[in-house]
Design a protein around this motif. Structure first.
Motif, mmCIF file in Angstrom:
data_model
loop_
_atom_site.group_PDB
_atom_site.id
_atom_site.type_symbol
_atom_site.label_atom_id
_atom_site.label_comp_id
_atom_site.label_asym_id
_atom_site.label_seq_id
_atom_site.Cartn_x
_atom_site.Cartn_y
_atom_site.Cartn_z
ATOM 1 N N ASP A 1 -18.518 17.258 10.825
ATOM 2 C CA ASP A 1 -19.773 17.660 11.451
ATOM 3 C C ASP A 1 -20.547 16.412 11.857
ATOM 4 O OD1 ASP A 1 -21.900 19.129 12.366
ATOM 5 O OD2 ASP A 1 -22.682 19.624 10.370
ATOM 6 N N TYR A 2 -20.973 16.347 13.108
ATOM 7 C CA TYR A 2 -21.699 15.171 13.589
ATOM 8 C C TYR A 2 -23.093 15.084 12.989
ATOM 9 C CZ TYR A 2 -24.312 18.149 16.825
ATOM 10 O OH TYR A 2 -25.116 19.106 17.368
ATOM 11 N N LYS A 3 -23.590 16.171 12.408
ATOM 12 C CA LYS A 3 -24.929 16.173 11.819
ATOM 13 C C LYS A 3 -24.947 15.672 10.381
ATOM 14 C CE LYS A 3 -24.925 20.324 13.378
ATOM 15 N NZ LYS A 3 -25.168 21.742 13.629
ATOM 16 N N ASP A 4 -23.793 15.253 9.869
ATOM 17 C CA ASP A 4 -23.689 14.750 8.503
ATOM 18 C C ASP A 4 -23.304 13.270 8.525
ATOM 19 O OD1 ASP A 4 -23.501 14.498 5.787
ATOM 20 O OD2 ASP A 4 -21.625 15.621 5.597
ATOM 21 N N PRO A 5 -24.289 12.375 8.658
ATOM 22 C CA PRO A 5 -23.961 10.953 8.785
ATOM 23 C C PRO A 5 -23.378 10.347 7.502
ATOM 24 C CG PRO A 5 -26.333 11.255 8.742
ATOM 25 C CD PRO A 5 -25.729 12.605 8.808
ATOM 26 N N GLN A 6 -23.682 10.916 6.340
ATOM 27 C CA GLN A 6 -23.132 10.373 5.101
ATOM 28 C C GLN A 6 -21.621 10.535 5.057
ATOM 29 O OE1 GLN A 6 -24.596 8.549 2.909
ATOM 30 N NE2 GLN A 6 -26.590 8.733 3.906
ATOM 31 N N ALA A 7 -21.112 11.646 5.556
ATOM 32 C CA ALA A 7 -19.665 11.857 5.580
ATOM 33 C C ALA A 7 -18.998 10.974 6.632
ATOM 34 C CB ALA A 7 -19.359 13.322 5.853
ATOM 35 N N LEU A 8 -19.701 10.691 7.718
ATOM 36 C CA LEU A 8 -19.118 9.885 8.798
ATOM 37 C C LEU A 8 -19.178 8.386 8.514
ATOM 38 C CD1 LEU A 8 -20.487 11.804 11.898
ATOM 39 C CD2 LEU A 8 -18.204 11.916 10.918
ATOM 40 N N LYS A 9 -20.049 7.959 7.602
ATOM 41 C CA LYS A 9 -20.160 6.529 7.300
ATOM 42 C C LYS A 9 -18.888 5.977 6.685
ATOM 43 C CE LYS A 9 -25.051 5.868 6.911
ATOM 44 N NZ LYS A 9 -25.777 4.652 6.981
ATOM 45 N N TYR A 10 -18.075 6.835 6.080
ATOM 46 C CA TYR A 10 -16.801 6.406 5.513
ATOM 47 C C TYR A 10 -15.851 5.921 6.607
ATOM 48 C CZ TYR A 10 -12.297 6.741 3.159
ATOM 49 O OH TYR A 10 -11.057 6.465 2.658
ATOM 50 N N PHE A 11 -16.018 6.406 7.811
ATOM 51 C CA PHE A 11 -15.122 6.085 8.927
ATOM 52 C C PHE A 11 -15.702 5.029 9.854
ATOM 53 C CE2 PHE A 11 -14.218 10.476 7.686
ATOM 54 C CZ PHE A 11 -12.898 10.320 7.310
ATOM 55 N N ILE A 12 -16.742 4.328 9.419
ATOM 56 C CA ILE A 12 -17.355 3.268 10.221
ATOM 57 C C ILE A 12 -17.350 1.985 9.396
ATOM 58 C CG2 ILE A 12 -19.467 2.502 11.341
ATOM 59 C CD1 ILE A 12 -20.140 5.336 11.916
ATOM 60 N N ARG B 1 -6.920 4.820 12.440
ATOM 61 C CA ARG B 1 -6.140 5.807 11.695
ATOM 62 C C ARG B 1 -5.331 5.205 10.570
ATOM 63 N NH1 ARG B 1 -1.725 8.670 14.690
ATOM 64 N NH2 ARG B 1 -1.272 9.328 12.605
ATOM 65 N N ARG B 2 -4.707 4.076 10.829
ATOM 66 C CA ARG B 2 -3.809 3.491 9.831
ATOM 67 C C ARG B 2 -4.562 3.039 8.589
ATOM 68 N NH1 ARG B 2 -4.536 -0.574 13.593
ATOM 69 N NH2 ARG B 2 -5.293 -2.501 12.688
ATOM 70 N N ILE B 3 -5.856 2.814 8.715
ATOM 71 C CA ILE B 3 -6.665 2.406 7.569
ATOM 72 C C ILE B 3 -7.347 3.608 6.927
ATOM 73 C CG2 ILE B 3 -8.656 1.020 6.868
ATOM 74 C CD1 ILE B 3 -7.831 -0.961 9.043
ATOM 75 N N SER B 4 -7.889 4.497 7.744
ATOM 76 C CA SER B 4 -8.595 5.655 7.187
ATOM 77 C C SER B 4 -7.639 6.684 6.619
ATOM 78 C CB SER B 4 -9.479 6.299 8.257
ATOM 79 O OG SER B 4 -8.692 6.901 9.260
ATOM 80 N N GLY B 5 -6.430 6.774 7.178
ATOM 81 C CA GLY B 5 -5.457 7.742 6.682
ATOM 82 C C GLY B 5 -5.528 9.087 7.358
ATOM 83 N N ASN B 6 -6.372 9.214 8.351
ATOM 84 C CA ASN B 6 -6.481 10.493 9.060
ATOM 85 C C ASN B 6 -5.250 10.749 9.912
ATOM 86 O OD1 ASN B 6 -9.010 11.113 8.102
ATOM 87 N ND2 ASN B 6 -10.056 10.168 9.823
ATOM 88 N N GLY C 1 0.799 -1.204 0.000
ATOM 89 C CA GLY C 1 0.000 0.000 0.000
ATOM 90 C C GLY C 1 0.838 1.263 0.000
ATOM 91 N N LYS C 2 0.154 2.370 -0.201
ATOM 92 C CA LYS C 2 0.856 3.641 -0.183
ATOM 93 C C LYS C 2 0.412 4.455 1.025
ATOM 94 C CE LYS C 2 -2.388 6.243 -2.976
ATOM 95 N NZ LYS C 2 -2.548 7.219 -4.032
ATOM 96 N N LYS C 3 1.196 5.428 1.358
ATOM 97 C CA LYS C 3 0.891 6.283 2.507
ATOM 98 C C LYS C 3 -0.320 7.132 2.180
ATOM 99 C CE LYS C 3 1.803 8.508 6.333
ATOM 100 N NZ LYS C 3 1.249 7.972 7.531
ATOM 101 N N ARG C 4 -1.318 7.057 3.035
ATOM 102 C CA ARG C 4 -2.530 7.832 2.820
ATOM 103 C C ARG C 4 -2.370 9.218 3.405
ATOM 104 N NH1 ARG C 4 -7.986 4.571 2.942
ATOM 105 N NH2 ARG C 4 -7.360 2.830 1.684
ATOM 106 N N VAL C 5 -3.055 10.155 2.810
ATOM 107 C CA VAL C 5 -3.003 11.538 3.264
ATOM 108 C C VAL C 5 -4.329 11.858 3.933
ATOM 109 C CG1 VAL C 5 -2.702 13.920 2.531
ATOM 110 C CG2 VAL C 5 -1.477 12.106 1.355
ATOM 111 N N CYS C 6 -4.264 12.584 5.013
ATOM 112 C CA CYS C 6 -5.474 12.990 5.733
ATOM 113 C C CYS C 6 -6.320 13.870 4.820
ATOM 114 C CB CYS C 6 -5.088 13.737 7.007
ATOM 115 S SG CYS C 6 -6.522 14.343 7.928
ATOM 116 N N ARG C 7 -7.564 13.462 4.606
ATOM 117 C CA ARG C 7 -8.421 14.218 3.689
ATOM 118 C C ARG C 7 -8.782 15.588 4.250
ATOM 119 N NH1 ARG C 7 -14.214 11.424 3.274
ATOM 120 N NH2 ARG C 7 -13.017 10.031 2.002
ATOM 121 N N TYR C 8 -8.778 15.727 5.560
ATOM 122 C CA TYR C 8 -9.119 17.015 6.159
ATOM 123 C C TYR C 8 -7.933 17.970 6.158
ATOM 124 C CZ TYR C 8 -13.305 14.568 7.518
ATOM 125 O OH TYR C 8 -14.468 13.860 7.482
ATOM 126 N N CYS C 9 -6.705 17.430 6.208
ATOM 127 C CA CYS C 9 -5.528 18.294 6.085
ATOM 128 C C CYS C 9 -5.323 18.716 4.635
ATOM 129 C CB CYS C 9 -4.277 17.562 6.582
ATOM 130 S SG CYS C 9 -4.230 17.366 8.366
#
Length: 99
Positions: free
Chosen positions: A47-58, A67-72, A31-39
């Motif tokens: 935002d906790y009120k946006d479940p569609q964006a948070l489903k990527y991290f569940i 972290r090592r999988i999500s890249g954050n 694999g390659k080193k992932r970059v934090c999408r928020y950085c």
């Protein structure tokens, strides 16, 4: 030398498995080193009120992806985890997924 001499048995590798942790020459990392999408994109907001964006991290079982999988980065992983906990408490995200 006889068949039962100790030097014959010392030279053999009975029952030994190869060392899989040794870095062999030419071996690539997986694999390659992932970059934090928020950085990378400062416009994205956690935002906790946006479940569609948070489903990527569940995961599909309802666990928070590490972290090592999500890249954050550590800072944004803490914020994502806090947002997931808040979304679970107001029933936007499930605590567990029943099969």
């Amino acid at each position: 030398m006889g068949r039962n001499s100790s030097s014959d048995y010392d030279d053999r590798d009975y029952g030994r498995t190869p060392d899989l942790n040794a870095d062999a020459p030419g071996r690539r990392r997986t694999g390659k080193k992932r970059v934090c999408r928020y950085c990378a994109d400062k416009a994205l907001v956690i935002d906790y009120k946006d479940p569609q964006a948070l489903k990527y991290f569940i995961s599909e079982r309802g666990k928070v992806v590490p972290r090592r999988i999500s890249g954050n980065c550590a800072r944004h992983q803490r914020k994502v985890t806090l947002a997931i906990q808040r979304a679970r408490n107001i029933a936007l995200l499930p605590f567990t997924v029943s099969a």
